[in-house]
Design a protein around this motif. Structure first.
Motif, short mmCIF file in Angstrom:
data_model
loop_
_atom_site.label_atom_id
_atom_site.label_comp_id
_atom_site.label_asym_id
_atom_site.label_seq_id
_atom_site.Cartn_x
_atom_site.Cartn_y
_atom_site.Cartn_z
N MET A 1 -50.33 23.32 -50.36
CA MET A 1 -51.16 24.51 -50.57
C MET A 1 -52.06 24.77 -49.37
O MET A 1 -52.19 25.91 -48.91
CB MET A 1 -52.01 24.33 -51.83
CG MET A 1 -52.97 25.49 -52.10
SD MET A 1 -54.22 25.07 -53.36
CE MET A 1 -55.40 24.13 -52.35
N ILE B 1 -49.79 25.87 -46.38
CA ILE B 1 -49.30 27.23 -46.57
C ILE B 1 -50.46 28.23 -46.47
O ILE B 1 -50.33 29.30 -45.85
CB ILE B 1 -48.58 27.35 -47.93
CG1 ILE B 1 -47.30 26.52 -47.92
CG2 ILE B 1 -48.26 28.82 -48.24
CD1 ILE B 1 -46.62 26.44 -49.27
N GLY B 2 -51.58 27.89 -47.09
CA GLY B 2 -52.73 28.79 -47.05
C GLY B 2 -53.24 29.02 -45.65
O GLY B 2 -53.50 30.17 -45.24
N THR C 1 -50.58 31.05 -43.59
CA THR C 1 -50.55 32.46 -43.99
C THR C 1 -51.78 33.19 -43.49
O THR C 1 -51.70 34.35 -43.05
CB THR C 1 -50.46 32.57 -45.52
OG1 THR C 1 -49.32 31.83 -45.99
CG2 THR C 1 -50.32 34.02 -45.95
N SER D 1 -47.06 25.05 -55.03
CA SER D 1 -47.56 25.16 -53.65
C SER D 1 -47.57 26.62 -53.19
O SER D 1 -48.54 27.09 -52.59
CB SER D 1 -46.70 24.32 -52.71
OG SER D 1 -46.70 22.97 -53.10
N GLY E 1 -51.00 28.47 -52.69
CA GLY E 1 -51.17 28.76 -51.27
C GLY E 1 -51.51 30.21 -51.00
O GLY E 1 -52.24 30.52 -50.04
N SER F 1 -54.88 31.13 -48.96
CA SER F 1 -54.85 31.85 -47.69
C SER F 1 -56.00 32.85 -47.58
O SER F 1 -56.59 33.02 -46.51
CB SER F 1 -53.51 32.57 -47.53
OG SER F 1 -53.37 33.61 -48.48
#
Length: 271
Positions: free
Chosen positions: A86, A89-90, A93, A148, A152, A156
Motif C-alpha cells: 500500500m 503503490i501510494g 501513484t 494493496s 494504495g 496516494s
C-alpha cells in the motif's frame, strides 16, 4: 462544594478528564445494560467459559494457539504484506500524478478513479474469480493484491497532500543547491512530508486491518472466517463475535499506539 472550588483544587484539565471518564463509563454501562436486557428477552444463555479454548489451550504437548489466534496470524500476514505494498503503490501513484508526463498522470488518475469508485468486495471477487485462474494466483495472493490496490489508491492522495503541503521555499532552496529530483525528494521533501502524513496514514492502516475481514469471502482462514466457522459449529454467536471484535479493537489500538510513539520521536528529532 462549588464548581469554582473544584476547579481551583483540581484544575480545568483534570476536571475535563474526569468528565470524559464519567461519560465513557456511563456509555459502557448503557451498552452492558442493553446487552443484558436483550439476552434476557431472547432467552440467550451466555457461555463465556467456552471461549478461552478457541484462543489458546494447554495440552500434554504444552501451549498451543486456538483457531481464533491462528486466524489472527493469517490476518497479520495479509495486512502486513498489504501495508508495505500500500505504501509503495501510494507513493508511486502520488509521484506519477505530480510528474510532468501526461501518460503517467493519466495512468495514475485512471487507476485511482477505477479503484475508489468500485466496492472492495467486488474487486476481491474480480481478482479471485477472473484474474487468479488466468494467472494461476492463490487465494492468499489475490487477497493481498486486492487490498494493496484498494488501500494504495487512498494512500496516494495522503502522500500527495503531504508533499504539496511543503512550503515552496523548501523546493526552491533544494533546486538552488543543484539537487536533482531524486536527491531533493529523498533529503528535503519526503522527510518533512512523512511527519505530516503519519496521522492520516495511521487511519488508513486501521482501515486496512478492518477491510481485511472481507477476504474471508474467498475461503481464506483469517480471523473473521475462523469466527464464522466456530459460530456455525457451536452457535456461540454473541460470545464469538464479541471476541473477534475485541481482537480487532486491540490490534487497531496497538497500531495507533505505535504510530503515536513514532510521532513523538519525529517531533523530538524536529525539536
Amino acid at each position: 462544594m462549588s464548581a469554582e472550588f473544584l476547579q481551583k483544587k483540581i484544575g480545568p484539565l483534570s476536571i475535563s478528564a474526569l468528565a470524559d471518564t464519567a461519560k465513557t463509563l456511563l456509555l459502557l454501562t448503557g451498552i452492558v445494560w442493553l446487552l443484558v436486557l436483550g439476552s434476557q428477552r431472547l432467552g440467550y444463555n451466555w457461555q463465556w467459559y467456552r471461549i478461552p479454548q478457541y484462543l489458546w489451550t494447554f495440552t500434554d504437548r504444552g501451549f498451543t494457539w486456538g483457531p481464533l489466534m491462528e486466524g489472527l496470524g493469517v490476518t497479520f500476514r495479509i495486512t502486513g504484506i498489504s501495508l508495505v505494498l500500500m505504501l509503495v503503490i501510494g507513493m508511486t501513484t502520488a509521484l506519477m500524478r505530480m510528474s510532468t508526463s501526461w501518460a503517467a498522470q493519466g495512468v495514475a488518475r485512471g487507476y485511482m478513479e477505477l479503484i475508489r469508485n468500485t466496492p472492495l468486495l467486488i474487486q476481491i471477487f474480480f481478482i479471485y474469480f477472473v484474474v487468479a485462474p488466468i494467472l494461476d494466483i492463490s487465494a492468499f495472493r489475490s487477497a493481498v493484491i486486492a487490498l494493496s490496490l484498494f488501500e494504495g489508491a487512498y494512500a496516494s492522495e495522503i502522500f500527495r497532500a503531504g508533499i504539496t503541503s511543503i512550503d515552496k521555499g523548501q523546493w526552491e532552496a533544494a533546486m538552488s543547491l543543484g539537487m536533482g529530483p531524486y536527491a531533493m525528494y529523498r533529503h528535503i521533501i519526503l522527510p518533512q512530508a512523512v511527519r505530516r502524513v503519519l496521522p492520516p496514514l495511521t487511519s488508513q492502516a486501521v482501515s486496512l486491518v478492518k477491510d481485511s475481514a472481507l477476504v474471508s469471502t474467498i475461503a481464506i482462514l483469517d480471523l473473521t472466517q475462523r469466527g464464522r466457522m466456530i459460530d456455525a459449529e457451536t452457535f456461540l454467536t454473541f460470545e464469538i463475535w464479541f471476541t473477534v471484535a475485541a481482537i480487532y479493537l486491540v490490534v487497531t489500538l496497538a497500531l495507533s499506539g505505535v504510530v503515536w510513539l513514532l510521532e513523538r520521536r519525529f517531533n523530538g528529532l524536529k525539536a
